[in-house]
Write a protein that holds these residues in place. Structure first.
Motif, PDB file in Angstrom:
ATOM      1  N   ARG A  73      48.034 -26.290  40.807  1.00 46.27           N
ATOM      2  CA  ARG A  73      47.326 -25.118  41.335  1.00 46.27           C
ATOM      3  C   ARG A  73      45.813 -25.241  41.202  1.00 46.27           C
ATOM      4  O   ARG A  73      45.066 -24.683  41.978  1.00 46.27           O
ATOM      5  N   TYR A  76      43.915 -26.231  44.440  1.00 43.91           N
ATOM      6  CA  TYR A  76      43.890 -25.472  45.693  1.00 43.91           C
ATOM      7  C   TYR A  76      42.484 -25.022  46.070  1.00 43.91           C
ATOM      8  O   TYR A  76      42.050 -25.175  47.195  1.00 43.91           O
ATOM      9  N   ARG A  77      41.765 -24.496  45.088  1.00 44.21           N
ATOM     10  CA  ARG A  77      40.509 -23.831  45.398  1.00 44.21           C
ATOM     11  C   ARG A  77      39.503 -24.772  46.043  1.00 44.21           C
ATOM     12  O   ARG A  77      38.774 -24.402  46.951  1.00 44.21           O
ATOM     13  N   GLU A 102      52.570 -18.827  49.912  1.00 43.01           N
ATOM     14  CA  GLU A 102      51.993 -17.721  49.142  1.00 43.01           C
ATOM     15  C   GLU A 102      51.086 -18.254  48.046  1.00 43.01           C
ATOM     16  O   GLU A 102      49.966 -17.786  47.847  1.00 43.01           O
ATOM     17  N   ASP A 103      51.609 -19.248  47.350  1.00 42.82           N
ATOM     18  CA  ASP A 103      50.855 -19.854  46.268  1.00 42.82           C
ATOM     19  C   ASP A 103      49.528 -20.410  46.782  1.00 42.82           C
ATOM     20  O   ASP A 103      48.473 -20.186  46.198  1.00 42.82           O
ATOM     21  N   ARG A 105      47.906 -19.671  49.563  1.00 40.55           N
ATOM     22  CA  ARG A 105      46.993 -18.638  50.053  1.00 40.55           C
ATOM     23  C   ARG A 105      46.329 -17.917  48.899  1.00 40.55           C
ATOM     24  O   ARG A 105      45.157 -17.551  48.961  1.00 40.55           O
ATOM     25  N   GLN A 106      47.096 -17.743  47.814  1.00 41.63           N
ATOM     26  CA  GLN A 106      46.570 -17.007  46.674  1.00 41.63           C
ATOM     27  C   GLN A 106      45.476 -17.776  45.944  1.00 41.63           C
ATOM     28  O   GLN A 106      44.489 -17.201  45.499  1.00 41.63           O
ATOM     29  N   HIS A 107      45.639 -19.065  45.829  1.00 42.36           N
ATOM     30  CA  HIS A 107      44.710 -19.830  45.003  1.00 42.36           C
ATOM     31  C   HIS A 107      43.637 -20.578  45.772  1.00 42.36           C
ATOM     32  O   HIS A 107      42.725 -21.133  45.185  1.00 42.36           O
ATOM     33  N   SER A 110      39.915 -18.940  51.645  1.00 34.31           N
ATOM     34  CA  SER A 110      40.639 -18.386  52.788  1.00 34.31           C
ATOM     35  C   SER A 110      40.540 -19.260  54.037  1.00 34.31           C
ATOM     36  O   SER A 110      41.342 -19.133  54.949  1.00 34.31           O
TER      37      SER A 110
END
Ligand code: GTP
Ligand code: MG
Lengths: 212, 792
Positions: A73, A76-77, A102-103, A105-107, A110
């Motif tokens: 994770r 992702y950013r 979902e994971d 998109r969340q981390h 955008s």
């Protein structure tokens, strides 16, 4: 080698869907028949050409196993593109896509471009997920879609390059803040001339050997 | 507040409250007071007591302090005090010089309180959140506290940070803090964070650590910078050492190029500060991490290539030849250059061309070798030169040839000192270290190189005036038998073993001297002391090689005879035991580990890495060879022959298959080009057919017309033919003629095409003999072919 842009990618998806194989096929033009479970994250890189410009792709291939999820994770950013991979011969890997998405998109930031990939298209006889299903899922969630085979190399180049094209277009449209490296994009030492019509030369060249 | 002043000031009369009591009261205050100001004062008081009463504050106040961190988030002052207090009880750093016992007690306290703090992983997460606070009073002690926790319980704390979302990337933000103290302490934090944890190292790299650290290093003046540069370099080392993924990322990110300016040290190298020496050491280490012999060969090769292309290697060589560079930096630079050129042809070639700025200019290799065989040079420097020479020759047949050539009669240049001369000088000097280094260096010119093993046999040495020259090989054995120091003899024996192994001619040369075998058997069979065991083992190895690589060309020393000799003079078991002395030696496995010759002391300089590989390869083979009876050997010889035959057959088949592969490929290409040709032809043919049809139709119509006219003419009588009709007729005839001509032309064209198709068909038929699939293309073509013929 000088590049106009540098894009960071991540490859995500269930274990065994062929993420590492896709990367290996893309960077080394090789196929690895044995499942070499990825531990944490592995790095790979290659140069491609889009619109006559050299683009360096830095790719982080993540482990699909659940136990590594918290580590992966962290990647992702900082990524500009993500390849979300499932295995067309295993429906469960397709069913898990929602969780993955979902994971992600969340981390992630955008603007991250996500390419949905149905891998192992060479195994037609064992297919469990129809191509149309993949297409529908992608349409529903606003992703680009492609079926690939890391074994025969079918569509592998295209998957990586089309993702880059999409990011490139977003840059041209001014969607990405290219001065913020946290977006996974970096401008190369040689400045690109902007706003020429988009044309892609496929078959990017290997960056494997030389680096200077 | 009265109470508080009382506690702090100690102004009240009566018995002094104990530390524990005071702290308990302060804790109660922290826990129960509703006034922020009160709590703040109490925490501040705890902070001031936390060093003196570390034990008490840690035990009694920790929970309260953590509570403050959770609840008083809006007051940065109280947060700061709480963090400081926690830091004081947890950290072991602040202690002054203490005796060992007290230090250990303090360490135990730190560990104990750290464990208490991290019992709930949420506390670490809490700390991470607090680090997002920009206020200096919170961020700074927060950084220090987390660093202390990591120092005391690294693995656990790393584990917690790793799984907390964005944990690592938040800590990376510290490097961007404009307040230097925080950035610098952030560096120390990241050092602890990345220690021995590959997953965290990768995330930190992913978060652009390389870019940031290299920027900071540049901003701070590279090697001239202060301790911050050192801290950056240490962190870079943490990120890259033993982390191939990060190394690849570093290379692919073109960061190697950014290391080059680090080594632009200029001409005046006097008076380097200690910090500069430290910085350069770390910088050299970073280069070495990228090209270490333990990395995968492919990764090292591409980094080596890059280091040459961007001029880093050249820069390092400049330092090598510069004056005034401190000895230990020079040594480490030599080691670094060694690994940058090791096994890389381009870099090795470049290295050959480097000259020292002496008058006349001398090759760097020669200048370096001078130091290697010079007793007055520091031991580590001499080891480094040997390493450099070994790396220069590693997988470098050309380089090996060049060095050996400087010893050969035809190429010796009498006017200048050559590498070969220096090596011979070292080999026979009075200094055993020089003997050893020169012997090993010479052995490396022969590694995996049969040509040079044979060439070196030609080298003759002039010993003293008036006496006949003696061969280099002979001189080595002469010295061996003169009973020099163990180090010298070990060096020479390693050279001899390397030289004659896998080279029957050299074995013959060696055996040709009648003294050699008796010397070896005597050495092996004697019962010598502990010191001599290694020499005995090496003698056994040498004799074993004489058996294993013996081509039976000397009647007195055939395989069989030598084995009988062993049985008679030494005993098989005894021989094998002596042979085993080599690998059982305490220094053997150490040398087997890494190619670099590093020894704690000069006396321990006994084994060479490459040589340990040779031993590994030969020990088993020789043991078997010695145990084998002559019948077994014969049988084996036969088996070997049949195997070779089989091998030959297989190779032949492989060759055939390869040829056929090529043929099939060619045929495939032909077929596909023919298919396109056929399609084109088919199109032309059908076009022509329709044209012909048109012409035929026209012709028929004309014929019909003509017939009708003739009929009507004849019925009306010849006389009735008027001029107009004749004209028309003539015109028609001309047209007809023209059409006929056209038709003829087309027909010739057609028949030409037929011929073409014919030849295509036959060549494809030929192809189909070797390839079934051609048939599919052939079949429709036949149909087409017949159709055209019949329709035309
Ligand atoms: N037939 C076929 N097999 C494939 C393909 N891609 C991958 N495989 C096989 O699938 C297995 C898993 O491939 P990996 O690339 O190691 O899987 P991964 O997604 O990286 O797995 P984790 O590292 O555990 O997350 C291997 O045995 C591959 O040989 C493909 O396109 N076709
Ligand atoms: Mg994998």
């Amino acid at each position: 080698m000088a590049y106009a842009y540098l894009f960071k990618y991540i490859i995500i998806g269930d274990t065994g869907v062929g993420k590492s194989c896709l990367l290996l096929q893309f960077t080394d033009k090789r196929f690895q028949p044995v499942h070499d479970l990825t531990i944490g994250v592995e790095f790979g890189a290659r140069m491609i050409t889009i619109d006559g410009k050299q683009i360096k792709l830095q790719i982080w291939d993540t482990a699909g196993q659940e136990s590594f999820r918290s580590i992966t994770r962290s990647y992702y950013r900082g990524a500009a593109g993500a390849l979300l991979v499932y295995d067309i011969t295993r429906r469960d890997t397709f069913n898990h896509l929602t969780t993955w998405l979902e994971d992600a998109r969340q981390h992630s930031n955008s603007n991250m471009v996500i390419m949905l990939i149905g891998n192992k298209s060479d195994l037609e006889s064992r297919r469990e997920v129809k191509k149309e299903e993949g297409e529908a899922f992608a349409r529903e969630h606003g992703l680009i879609f492609m079926e690939t085979s890391a074994k025969t190399a079918s569509n592998v180049e295209e998957a990586f390059i089309n993702t880059a094209k999409e990011i490139y277009e977003k840059i041209q449209e001014g969607v990405f803040d290219i001065n913020n490296e946290a977006n996974g994009i970096k401008i190369g030492p040689q400045h690109p001339t902007t706003n020429s019509p988009l044309s892609t030369s496929q078959g990017g060249q290997h960056a494997g050997g030389g680096c200077c | 507040m009265n109470f508080f002043r009382g506690v702090m000031g100690g102004q009240t009369a009566g018995p002094q409250p104990s530390g524990a009591e005071t702290i308990q009261k302060l804790c109660d205050r922290v826990a129960s007071s509703t006034l922020l100001e009160d709590r703040r004062d109490a925490v501040r008081a705890l902070k001031s007591l936390s060093k003196k009463y570390r034990m008490e504050v840690g035990t009694q106040a920790m929970d309260h302090l953590i509570n403050i961190l959770q609840t008083d988030r809006s007051d940065s002052e109280i947060l700061g005090y709480a963090l400081d207090t926690l830091y004081n009880v947890i950290s072991n750093d602040e202690e002054e010089e203490q005796d060992e016992n007290a230090q250990k007690q303090a360490d135990d306290l730190g560990t104990q309180f750290t464990e208490k703090f991290i019992q709930d992983p949420e506390h670490i997460t809490l700390l991470l959140t607090l680090l997002e606070e920009f206020d200096f009073h919170v961020r700074w002690p927060g950084v220090k506290l987390l660093t202390a926790l990591l120092k005391n319980q690294g693995v656990q704390v790393q584990g917690i940070i790793l799984v907390s979302p964005m944990g690592v990337s938040r800590l990376m933000d510290l490097l961007a803090d404009s307040r230097e103290v925080i950035r610098n302490d952030g560096l120390l934090l990241l050092q602890q964070l990345t220690k021995g944890n590959a997953a965290i190292q990768k995330i930190v790299a992913f978060e652009n650590a390389f870019e940031r650290l290299l920027d900071i290093i540049t901003e701070e003046g590279s090697s001239d910078g202060g301790i911050v540069v050192e801290d950056c370099l240490l962190l870079l080392l943490n990120l890259l050492k033993n982390n191939s993924s990060n190394q690849n990322f570093f290379k692919e990110g073109s960061y190697i190029q950014r290391m080059k300016p680090w080594f632009e040290v200029g001409d005046d190298n006097s008076g380097w500060s200690a910090q500069k020496v430290t910085n350069l050491h770390l910088m050299l280490q970073l280069v070495r991490v990228m090209v270490s012999p333990v990395n995968s060969p492919g990764a090292t090769a591409s980094c080596q290539k890059c280091m040459y292309q961007c001029g880093l290697l050249q820069q390092l060589c400049t330092i090598l030849m510069a004056t005034g560079v401190p000895a230990d930096i020079l040594t480490e630079t030599i080691n670094t250059v060694s690994e940058v050129i090791r096994g890389s042809q381009v870099n090795q070639d470049y290295f050959t061309s480097v000259n020292a700025p002496s008058n006349p200019p001398r090759p760097a290799i020669v200048v370096l070798l001078m130091s290697m065989v010079n007793e007055r040079q520091p031991f580590v420097l001499r080891c480094a030169v040997l390493y450099c020479f070994q790396c220069f020759l590693y997988k470098n047949q050309k380089g090996q040839g060049e060095i050996v050539a400087t010893l050969l009669p035809s190429t010796i240049d009498a006017n200048s000192i050559s590498a070969g001369q220096l090596l011979c000088g070292g080999l026979f000097s009075a200094d055993s270290l020089s003997n050893w280094c020169a012997a090993v260096a010479l052995a490396h010119t022969l590694q995996d190189n049969l040509t040079q093993k044979e060439q070196l046999l030609r080298v003759q040495l002039a010993t003293s005036l008036g006496k006949p020259p003696v061969s280099l090989l002979q001189q080595c054995t002469n010295i061996l038998s003169q009973g020099s120091k163990v180090q010298t003899r070990v060096g020479l024996l390693m050279l001899l073993c390397t030289w004659i192994s896998n080279c029957p001619i050299a074995v013959t040369h060696f055996l040709h001297n009648q003294d050699n075998v008796p010397f070896l058997t005597a050495q092996i069979s004697e019962n010598l002391g502990e010191d001599e065991r290694l020499v005995q083992g090496l003698c056994a190895l040498l004799l074993g090689i004489c058996i294993y690589y013996n081509d039976n060309s000397l009647e007195n020393y055939t395989k069989e005879k030598l084995k009988q000799l062993i049985e008679k003079r030494i005993g098989k078991e005894n021989f094998v035991e002596k042979l085993g002395f080599i690998t059982k030696h305490e220094l053997y496995s150490r040398a087997a580990l890494k190619p670099q010759p590093i020894f704690p002391s000069p006396e321990q300089m006994l084994f060479d890495h490459e040589f340990t590989r040779l031993v590994k390869e030969l020990e088993g083979l020789i043991t078997k060879a010695v145990h084998k009876s002559s019948e077994e050997e014969k049988k084996e010889e036969e088996v070997k022959k049949t195997l070779e035959q089989h091998d030959n057959i297989v190779t032949q088949y492989k060759e055939l298959i390869r040829e056929q592969d090529v043929q099939i490929q060619e045929l495939k290409e032909k077929v596909s080009s023919m298919t396109t040709q056929t399609e084109q032809l088919q199109a032309t043919v059908s076009q022509q057919q329709s044209q012909i049809q048109q012409h035929k139709d026209q012709y028929n119509i004309l014929k019909l017309k003509l017939g009708k006219e003739n009929q009507s003419q004849s019925s009306q009588g010849d006389t009735q033919v008027n001029g107009l009709q004749t004209e028309e007729l003539a015109q028609l005839r001309e047209e007809l003629e023209e059409l006929r001509r056209q038709q003829k032309l087309l027909q010739t064209q057609l028949s030409e095409k037929d011929v073409q198709i014919d030849s295509l068909v036959s060549s494809m038929a030929m192809l189909s003999c070797s390839n079934d699939f051609n048939f599919y293309f052939l079949h429709p073509l036949f149909v087409l072919f017949h159709y055209t013929i019949s329709s035309s």
